[in-house]
Design a protein around this motif. Structure first.
Motif, PDB file in Angstrom:
ATOM      1  N   GLY A  27       0.819  -1.212   0.000  1.00  0.00           N
ATOM      2  CA  GLY A  27       0.000   0.000   0.000  1.00  0.00           C
ATOM      3  C   GLY A  27       0.848   1.256   0.000  1.00  0.00           C
ATOM      4  N   PHE A  28       1.930   1.239   0.778  1.00  0.00           N
ATOM      5  CA  PHE A  28       2.838   2.387   0.820  1.00  0.00           C
ATOM      6  C   PHE A  28       3.514   2.582  -0.533  1.00  0.00           C
ATOM      7  CE2 PHE A  28       7.134   4.077   1.630  1.00  0.00           C
ATOM      8  CZ  PHE A  28       6.793   5.286   2.225  1.00  0.00           C
ATOM      9  N   ALA A  29       3.972   1.496  -1.137  1.00  0.00           N
ATOM     10  CA  ALA A  29       4.619   1.580  -2.450  1.00  0.00           C
ATOM     11  C   ALA A  29       3.657   2.115  -3.503  1.00  0.00           C
ATOM     12  CB  ALA A  29       5.152   0.206  -2.863  1.00  0.00           C
ATOM     13  N   LEU A  30       2.404   1.695  -3.441  1.00  0.00           N
ATOM     14  CA  LEU A  30       1.398   2.187  -4.393  1.00  0.00           C
ATOM     15  C   LEU A  30       1.161   3.679  -4.203  1.00  0.00           C
ATOM     16  CD1 LEU A  30      -0.737   1.644  -6.570  1.00  0.00           C
ATOM     17  CD2 LEU A  30      -2.340   1.015  -4.748  1.00  0.00           C
ATOM     18  N   ALA A  31       1.059   4.116  -2.945  1.00  0.00           N
ATOM     19  CA  ALA A  31       0.841   5.538  -2.670  1.00  0.00           C
ATOM     20  C   ALA A  31       2.014   6.386  -3.138  1.00  0.00           C
ATOM     21  CB  ALA A  31       0.604   5.749  -1.170  1.00  0.00           C
TER      22      ALA A  31
ATOM     23  N   PHE B  10      -1.768   8.148   0.867  1.00  0.00           N
ATOM     24  CA  PHE B  10      -1.753   8.995  -0.326  1.00  0.00           C
ATOM     25  C   PHE B  10      -1.756  10.491  -0.002  1.00  0.00           C
ATOM     26  CE2 PHE B  10      -4.124  11.126  -3.781  1.00  0.00           C
ATOM     27  CZ  PHE B  10      -3.286  10.840  -4.846  1.00  0.00           C
ATOM     28  N   PHE B  11      -2.602  10.917   0.902  1.00  0.00           N
ATOM     29  CA  PHE B  11      -2.752  12.338   1.218  1.00  0.00           C
ATOM     30  C   PHE B  11      -1.445  12.938   1.720  1.00  0.00           C
ATOM     31  CE2 PHE B  11      -3.707  15.662   4.359  1.00  0.00           C
ATOM     32  CZ  PHE B  11      -4.388  16.567   3.563  1.00  0.00           C
TER      33      PHE B  11
ATOM     34  N   LYS C  58       7.389   9.284   6.243  1.00  0.00           N
ATOM     35  CA  LYS C  58       7.449   8.780   7.624  1.00  0.00           C
ATOM     36  C   LYS C  58       6.065   8.757   8.256  1.00  0.00           C
ATOM     37  CE  LYS C  58      10.812  11.578   8.900  1.00  0.00           C
ATOM     38  NZ  LYS C  58      11.838  12.241   9.733  1.00  0.00           N
ATOM     39  N   ILE C  59       5.287   9.792   7.979  1.00  0.00           N
ATOM     40  CA  ILE C  59       3.907   9.799   8.490  1.00  0.00           C
ATOM     41  C   ILE C  59       3.109   8.679   7.833  1.00  0.00           C
ATOM     42  CG2 ILE C  59       1.759  11.119   8.568  1.00  0.00           C
ATOM     43  CD1 ILE C  59       3.491  13.662   8.658  1.00  0.00           C
ATOM     44  N   GLY C  60       3.243   8.570   6.514  1.00  0.00           N
ATOM     45  CA  GLY C  60       2.461   7.590   5.771  1.00  0.00           C
ATOM     46  C   GLY C  60       2.770   6.159   6.155  1.00  0.00           C
TER      47      GLY C  60
END
Length: 268
Positions: free
Chosen positions: A77-81, A141-142, A191-193
């Motif tokens: 999910g992180f990589a996609l974002a 994403f945001f 880091k937040i994401g």
């Protein structure tokens, strides 16, 4: 003399970053343990830390299996974002009409609770890993888009004008000036994401799954195995902190000059 001062300052920094949090955690655990025993709180309401530690050891195989599932969902999910968010932010910066067109939707992606769209995502992407990856990506994403966009806008205008005088192309200015100056913002968003990506993954597992820490928490809660619920929460916290630390190390490798700047700022 100055080198000795920096060495002492670095030792103090290590103490504050490592030792102090551990001391606070141990103090909280001791108070928690004593409170549960003194008030005779049933273990199915609030287990003592000692029982949670025993559960972490005895159920380590089960916890590891479900942790790896959640970790995979978070990472994908992180990589996609990242792969969608950073290029979108660059396009929004380079073409203001795109910023005006997409910015409301970027904001809107966070105004709608992920709980509200989670059943739809499970319906569209199924009960497998895909729906959890998309949920984690929406959460991340945001932060990626907004921080990258702010970073690109923070470029030093004098440096940009100098490159224009030297007849640098738009691409060269973006690559050599704007993106390097945006790196601190991008890593802040990352880091937040990476820390909050657990939210999307776990919510997806709550809605529908057969594996993952979210699934394990629901399963254990239904059987009143509250110590196992706390053990799963501990694993989630470990994932979040571990990935945040990894991202911090990557930030230091990508921007070694910031460490020197921080030391100078601390001295001042």
């Amino acid at each position: 003399m100055e080198d000795g001062f920096f060495a002492a300052d670095e030792q103090m920094r290590i103490f504050l970053n490592l030792v102090l949090p551990v001391v606070i955690l141990l103090a909280v655990l001791v108070i928690w343990e004593r409170t549960v025993h003194e008030l005779e709180i049933p273990h199915y309401i609030l287990p003592p830390p000692s029982k949670i530690v025993v559960t972490l050891v005895t159920e380590r195989d089960q916890l590891l299996k479900h942790t790896l599932v959640t970790f995979q969902e978070m990472l994908y999910g992180f990589a996609l974002a990242i792969s969608v968010g950073i290029p979108l932010a660059v396009l929004m910066f380079e073409f203001p009409v795109l910023e005006k067109a997409f910015y409301p939707y970027v904001i809107g992606s966070q105004t709608v609770p992920v709980f509200a769209i989670a059943p739809l995502l499970v319906l569209w992407f199924g009960f497998g890993i895909a729906s959890k990856v998309v949920m984690a990506a929406i959460i991340v994403f945001f932060a990626i888009v907004l921080n990258t966009l702010d970073g690109l806008k923070s470029s030093d205008p004098d440096t940009v004008n100098l490159f224009r005088i030297l007849r640098a192309s738009r691409w060269q200015i973006l690559w050599k000036v704007r993106l390097p100056s945006a790196l601190p913002f991008i890593f802040s968003g990352a880091k937040i994401g990476i820390s909050i990506s657990t939210i999307g993954a776990v919510i997806g597992e709550w809605i529908g799954s057969s594996a993952g820490l979210g699934f394990l928490m629901l399963y254990a809660n239904g059987k009143l195995q509250i110590s196992l619920v706390f053990a799963a929460i501990f694993c989630l916290a470990f994932l979040g902190v571990g990935l945040f630390t990894l991202m911090t190390l990557l930030e230091r490798l990508a921007m070694p000059w910031r460490q020197h700047q921080n030391k100078i700022s601390d001295v001042r």
